[in-house]
Design an enzyme around this catalytic site. Sequence first.
Site, mmCIF file in Angstrom:
data_model
loop_
_atom_site.group_PDB
_atom_site.id
_atom_site.type_symbol
_atom_site.label_atom_id
_atom_site.label_comp_id
_atom_site.label_asym_id
_atom_site.label_seq_id
_atom_site.Cartn_x
_atom_site.Cartn_y
_atom_site.Cartn_z
ATOM 1 N N LYS A 1 37.564 55.268 29.715
ATOM 2 C CA LYS A 1 38.314 56.064 28.724
ATOM 3 C C LYS A 1 39.177 57.128 29.399
ATOM 4 C CE LYS A 1 34.544 57.366 26.529
ATOM 5 N NZ LYS A 1 33.454 56.586 27.139
ATOM 6 N N ARG B 1 31.082 61.550 19.229
ATOM 7 C CA ARG B 1 30.105 60.585 19.727
ATOM 8 C C ARG B 1 28.936 60.412 18.767
ATOM 9 N NH1 ARG B 1 31.616 61.575 25.548
ATOM 10 N NH2 ARG B 1 30.656 59.926 26.762
ATOM 11 N N ARG C 1 30.516 54.368 40.986
ATOM 12 C CA ARG C 1 31.643 55.284 40.775
ATOM 13 C C ARG C 1 31.505 56.554 41.618
ATOM 14 N NH1 ARG C 1 33.386 56.967 34.730
ATOM 15 N NH2 ARG C 1 31.374 58.030 34.630
ATOM 16 N N ARG D 1 28.504 61.538 40.443
ATOM 17 C CA ARG D 1 28.135 62.404 39.321
ATOM 18 C C ARG D 1 26.638 62.303 39.040
ATOM 19 N NH1 ARG D 1 32.311 61.235 34.434
ATOM 20 N NH2 ARG D 1 30.373 61.251 33.278
ATOM 21 N N ARG E 1 22.167 57.309 28.957
ATOM 22 C CA ARG E 1 23.518 57.342 28.349
ATOM 23 C C ARG E 1 23.771 56.074 27.537
ATOM 24 N NH1 ARG E 1 27.336 58.406 33.305
ATOM 25 N NH2 ARG E 1 29.015 58.563 31.798
HETATM 26 P P1 AMP Z 1 32.136 61.630 29.488
HETATM 27 O O1 AMP Z 1 32.869 62.259 30.595
HETATM 28 O O2 AMP Z 1 32.962 61.490 28.241
HETATM 29 O O3 AMP Z 1 31.459 60.343 29.878
HETATM 30 O O4 AMP Z 1 30.962 62.642 29.090
HETATM 31 C C1 AMP Z 1 29.964 62.994 30.020
HETATM 32 C C2 AMP Z 1 28.784 63.594 29.303
HETATM 33 O O5 AMP Z 1 29.187 64.782 28.592
HETATM 34 C C3 AMP Z 1 28.124 62.722 28.256
HETATM 35 O O6 AMP Z 1 27.203 61.797 28.812
HETATM 36 C C4 AMP Z 1 27.433 63.765 27.393
HETATM 37 O O7 AMP Z 1 26.271 64.274 28.038
HETATM 38 C C5 AMP Z 1 28.457 64.899 27.380
HETATM 39 N N1 AMP Z 1 29.410 64.740 26.261
HETATM 40 C C6 AMP Z 1 30.750 64.538 26.354
HETATM 41 N N2 AMP Z 1 31.306 64.471 25.146
HETATM 42 C C7 AMP Z 1 30.294 64.624 24.255
HETATM 43 C C8 AMP Z 1 30.228 64.629 22.840
HETATM 44 N N3 AMP Z 1 31.318 64.445 22.079
HETATM 45 N N4 AMP Z 1 29.010 64.814 22.258
HETATM 46 C C9 AMP Z 1 27.908 64.993 22.993
HETATM 47 N N5 AMP Z 1 27.894 64.982 24.333
HETATM 48 C C10 AMP Z 1 29.069 64.801 24.972
#
Ligand code: AMP
Length: 229
Positions: free
Chosen positions: A10, A87, A126, A159, A170
């Site tokens: 994304k 989410r 990654r 990460r 996740r």
């Molecule tokens: P991402 O970079 O979008 O994969 O997000 C990394 C992590 O941030 C996720 O695994 C969640 O722990 C947290 N996170 C990001 N966006 C959200 C959201 N909208 N709601 C809840 N947790 C989030």
Amino acid sequence: MLLGAPGAGKGTQADLLNRRLHACHLSTGEVFRAAAQLREPSPAIQDALAHMNRGELVPDAIACNIVSERADCLKCAGGFILDGFPRTLGQAVQLQNLMQDQELSLHAVINYTLPAETIIARLGGRRICEKCKAVYHMTDRPPKVEGRCGRCDGKLVHREDDQPEAIQVRLEAYNHSTKPVIDYYDKLKLIVEVDATGTAEDVFARTVLNLGALRHVEFAREMWVLGQE
Ligand code: AMP
């Protein structure tokens, strides 16, 4: 809005779309990662980071606050790209209220799809540049110099939430909490499915093409024209 399992790409697609559209890119995950660098993160952010490092979703109240505080992003003249938000169904409802208040509408929700085994392989290998956030992969997109970013020479890091235990959490959070969000937007006829296998360029070409199928949407029409260039 960009939805899809973790590792579906994304963030990379949001960057590519952004280069074409000059829209405002709002990634809640990126906001949390940036906050992790602060010397004294607020208690709410510390709580969010603890959830994030375990691979869990951050509580709705914190994620929604991040977006409400940045409501101006949604009014950017070039439009907006929401990456990784909402989410959960609760977040989707709060976003709808926020957008109604601001008289904004959502043009399309892209759902990036990827088989579970590919997700695990992508996340496990990654590596991210600490400085410029460029994304590498140990086997699919290795850096020229081991451990260093080819763009800015920053250090490449794994990460914390890309570690095997966190990946599992996740994926469970995605199946349990985020899949219902996809059904929610599907009922509103906003979902555009995009196969996220292949290179970032392949996926971007599919994104442009599939958005082009929504001819009634002004945004998508623009994308379709761009895709013909
Ligand atoms: P991402 O970079 O979008 O994969 O997000 C990394 C992590 O941030 C996720 O695994 C969640 O722990 C947290 N996170 C990001 N966006 C959200 C959201 N909208 N709601 C809840 N947790 C989030």
